[in-house]
Structures are given as C-alpha cells and as structure tokens.
Scaffold this motif. Structure first.
Motif, short mmCIF file in Angstrom:
data_model
loop_
_atom_site.label_atom_id
_atom_site.label_comp_id
_atom_site.label_asym_id
_atom_site.label_seq_id
_atom_site.Cartn_x
_atom_site.Cartn_y
_atom_site.Cartn_z
N CYS A 1 3.99 -22.98 8.02
CA CYS A 1 5.35 -23.50 7.83
C CYS A 1 6.19 -22.87 8.92
CB CYS A 1 5.86 -23.13 6.44
SG CYS A 1 7.48 -23.80 6.09
N THR A 2 6.47 -23.62 9.96
CA THR A 2 6.95 -23.01 11.20
C THR A 2 7.86 -23.93 11.99
OG1 THR A 2 6.17 -22.23 13.35
CG2 THR A 2 4.75 -23.77 12.22
N SER A 3 8.66 -23.31 12.85
CA SER A 3 9.50 -24.09 13.75
C SER A 3 8.73 -24.54 15.00
CB SER A 3 10.72 -23.27 14.17
OG SER A 3 10.28 -22.10 14.82
N VAL A 4 7.49 -24.09 15.15
CA VAL A 4 6.69 -24.48 16.32
C VAL A 4 6.21 -25.92 16.11
CG1 VAL A 4 4.60 -24.04 17.66
CG2 VAL A 4 5.95 -22.13 16.78
N ALA A 5 6.80 -26.84 16.88
CA ALA A 5 6.52 -28.26 16.68
C ALA A 5 5.70 -28.87 17.81
CB ALA A 5 7.86 -29.01 16.55
N ASP A 6 5.38 -28.07 18.82
CA ASP A 6 4.61 -28.57 19.96
C ASP A 6 3.22 -29.01 19.50
OD1 ASP A 6 3.75 -28.82 22.78
OD2 ASP A 6 2.54 -27.06 22.28
N LYS A 7 2.83 -30.23 19.87
CA LYS A 7 1.56 -30.79 19.38
C LYS A 7 0.36 -29.93 19.74
CE LYS A 7 2.90 -35.63 19.10
NZ LYS A 7 2.88 -36.94 19.75
N GLY A 8 0.37 -29.39 20.96
CA GLY A 8 -0.74 -28.54 21.39
C GLY A 8 -0.89 -27.33 20.49
N GLN A 9 0.23 -26.73 20.13
CA GLN A 9 0.18 -25.53 19.28
C GLN A 9 -0.18 -25.89 17.84
OE1 GLN A 9 3.29 -22.38 20.49
NE2 GLN A 9 4.02 -24.18 21.57
N VAL A 10 0.24 -27.09 17.39
CA VAL A 10 -0.15 -27.55 16.04
C VAL A 10 -1.66 -27.74 16.00
CG1 VAL A 10 0.05 -29.41 14.35
CG2 VAL A 10 2.08 -28.67 15.61
N MET A 11 -2.21 -28.38 17.06
CA MET A 11 -3.66 -28.62 17.10
C MET A 11 -4.44 -27.31 17.15
SD MET A 11 -4.09 -31.71 16.63
CE MET A 11 -5.86 -31.58 16.73
N GLU A 12 -3.88 -26.34 17.86
CA GLU A 12 -4.53 -25.03 17.95
C GLU A 12 -4.62 -24.39 16.55
OE1 GLU A 12 -2.47 -22.37 20.63
OE2 GLU A 12 -3.75 -20.68 20.05
N ALA A 13 -3.56 -24.56 15.77
CA ALA A 13 -3.55 -23.98 14.41
C ALA A 13 -4.55 -24.71 13.52
CB ALA A 13 -2.14 -24.07 13.82
N ILE A 14 -4.62 -26.02 13.65
CA ILE A 14 -5.57 -26.79 12.83
C ILE A 14 -7.01 -26.39 13.19
CG2 ILE A 14 -6.44 -29.12 12.30
CD1 ILE A 14 -3.62 -28.65 11.18
N LYS A 15 -7.27 -26.25 14.51
CA LYS A 15 -8.61 -25.83 14.96
C LYS A 15 -8.95 -24.43 14.45
CE LYS A 15 -9.18 -28.43 19.25
NZ LYS A 15 -9.13 -28.33 20.72
N ALA A 16 -7.93 -23.59 14.37
CA ALA A 16 -8.16 -22.20 13.91
C ALA A 16 -8.33 -22.13 12.40
CB ALA A 16 -7.02 -21.31 14.37
N GLY A 17 -8.14 -23.26 11.71
CA GLY A 17 -8.43 -23.27 10.28
C GLY A 17 -7.23 -23.42 9.36
N ALA A 18 -6.06 -23.81 9.89
CA ALA A 18 -4.92 -24.06 8.99
C ALA A 18 -5.26 -25.22 8.06
CB ALA A 18 -3.68 -24.40 9.81
N THR A 19 -4.97 -25.05 6.79
CA THR A 19 -5.28 -26.10 5.81
C THR A 19 -4.27 -27.24 5.93
OG1 THR A 19 -5.90 -24.26 4.37
CG2 THR A 19 -5.89 -26.47 3.39
N ASN A 20 -3.03 -26.89 6.21
CA ASN A 20 -1.98 -27.89 6.36
C ASN A 20 -0.89 -27.30 7.25
OD1 ASN A 20 -0.91 -30.46 5.88
ND2 ASN A 20 -1.60 -30.38 3.74
N TYR A 21 0.03 -28.15 7.71
CA TYR A 21 1.03 -27.70 8.68
C TYR A 21 2.35 -28.40 8.40
CZ TYR A 21 2.30 -25.82 13.32
OH TYR A 21 2.85 -25.09 14.36
#
Lengths: 122, 152
Positions: free
Chosen positions: A81-101
């Motif tokens: 749950c973050t102010s980081v909205a950049d798609k690249g950084q969102v994808m990095e979090a999903i790849k690292a195992g975030a369940t949801n964003y």
C-alpha cells in the motif's frame, strides 16, 4: 484475524486501522519501518500484512524480500500500500512476491476490496 | 526545467486531495519562479527529494490553519495533534509526489521532511530554480506546490 500495518506515516496507519475496524478487524499491530515489521512477524502469527514501500531503516521492497526469504513467513499474504505508482516498480514488487498492490491515493473501499480480493485468491 | 514536469503535479494534487480528503483543489494563477534563497510563501513546508529519471525536489507549502483543516479531513477526525499535522502533511506530499512521479518515468522518492516556521530558506539545484504552482482550496485558502527538477 490479526493484521500488521507497516507504514512510516502514523496518520496513514490510523486511516488503515479505521478501514480495518470497519471490516470487523480489531487485532492490529503497527510497525513504522521494515525492521520493526520483521521483528513483529517473528513474534506473532499474522493473517496478512499491509506494507508501505518508502520507509526509513528498511524499505518495503527489502522487507518483502525478507518475508519471502524466510520459510516461516514465505506464504504470508502481503498487500503493498504505497505512493509508488511507477509500473516498473509495481512489477518488481509483484515479481518479488507481493500478494496484491494498492496505490495511494485510495478510498477506504479500495483498500477493503484489495483485502477481500487477497483472500479470494487463496 | 521542462514545462511538462508541471502538469503531473497539478493533476496529482487534485486527485490526492479529492480522494484522500474529500476536498477539491484547483490551480490559482500563473507559474512563477522563486529564486534561490527566498522563503516559501507559507509557514508549513514539506519537501521530498526525487532521483532516477529526473533529479530534484518537490515542495508543498501552506499556512498552518489551512493544513490543519486538510489533515482533519485526511484523518476523518476533528482531533489533530501536532504530530498528526506534520506527519499527515508529509504523507499527503508523498502521495502527490508518487502519483506525479509515475508520469515522469522511473523516479525514486526520498522520505518527506516537514518543517514549520517563517522565513525558512530552501535551496534547490543551482541549475534548476523552484517553479511555484499556485493552488487553492476554494473554501479554505491558498497553498503552493513548488517543483525544482531537471533530467538526470
């Protein structure tokens, strides 16, 4: 249900806590950075974690990787749950195992829907 | 500084205050440049550094009374402590900056810093002066977002 809120903003934690209370979730612990979160995760059994990205001491991405790297918490649902909205950084979090964003700004019902969707996934 | 850096911050401020506080904000006049060494217009100031595709900083400045109204709406609580005020102000700036930065490429945000007091001096990069974006809450008063950045 037991939840860990991790955000360096105390006002954001208050807002999240109120949304959770509206969902009937009252058993909530709070951490203001990743190090505190990791400590609490080692001491308690949580049903899910809300995790900010930009935090001092240990940021959200480092925290997520530490959670996933520990067999005891590897499957713990983590909603970023973050102010980081950049798609690249969102994808990095999903790849690292975030369940949801969830990207801030959000309305209370947006957070509620992400929590519900997280548990419907399982 | 490129003018296309400006609109994402106006849009992000409108979205953030509407979504998180339930209040509208709008642009309030022409862009101006503030020379290094001059103080921001109001006594509550939040600053956040940016790095990555662009480098520089974003600043939000508002008077304390207006900030308190915004944070009351943000928290959904009539009781706002001084800690809530500074923390909430920094978090709103963080959200605005994150939303705007996503439109500028891969940009990393630093942790926001909030200070209060008159005659604060906030310096920018020597090559990139602060550009002031005047904004207002139609019912509460004015505030500024200031941007000082350049391509990395």
């Amino acid at each position: 249900m037991k939840v860990l809120l991790t955000d360096d903003s105390s006002t954001m934690r208050k807002i999240q806590k109120r949304v959770l209370a509206g969902m009937g979730i009252e058993d909530v612990l709070e951490a203001s950075n990743g190090k505190e979160a990791i400590d609490l995760i080692s001491q308690h059994k949580f049903d899910f974690v809300l995790l900010d990205v930009n935090m001092p001491e240990m940021n959200g991405m480092e925290t997520l990787k530490a959670i996933r790297g520990n067999p005891d918490s590897a499957k713990l649902p983590v909603i970023m749950c973050t102010s980081v909205a950049d798609k690249g950084q969102v994808m990095e979090a999903i790849k690292a195992g975030a369940t949801n964003y969830l990207v801030k700004p959000f309305q209370p019902e947006d957070l509620q829907k992400k929590i519900e969707a997280t548990f419907n996934k399982g | 500084m490129k003018i296309e850096y400006i609109n994402p911050f106006i849009q992000a401020a409108e979205d953030t205050f509407r979504t998180m506080c339930g209040v509208e904000v709008e642009r309030d006049g022409q862009l101006t440049a503030r020379k290094n060494g001059l103080s921001p217009a109001y006594n509550m100031i939040g600053v956040i550094g940016l790095s990555g595709a662009v480098k520089g900083a974003v600043l939000m400045t508002m008077d304390t009374a207006t900030s308190r109204k915004a944070i009351m709406k943000f928290l959904g609580d009539e009781t706002v402590t001084d800690m809530d005020l500074s923390d909430g102000f920094g978090e709103l700036l963080n959200i605005i900056s994150g939303a705007a930065a996503a439109k500028l490429g891969t940009v990393h945000l630093a942790i926001p810093t909030v200070m209060t007091g008159d005659n604060q001096k906030i310096h920018s990069l020597p090559s990139s002066p602060w550009i002031i974006i005047p904004m207002k809450f139609p019912e509460w008063g004015k505030f500024n977002i200031e941007v000082a950045m350049e391509e990395a």
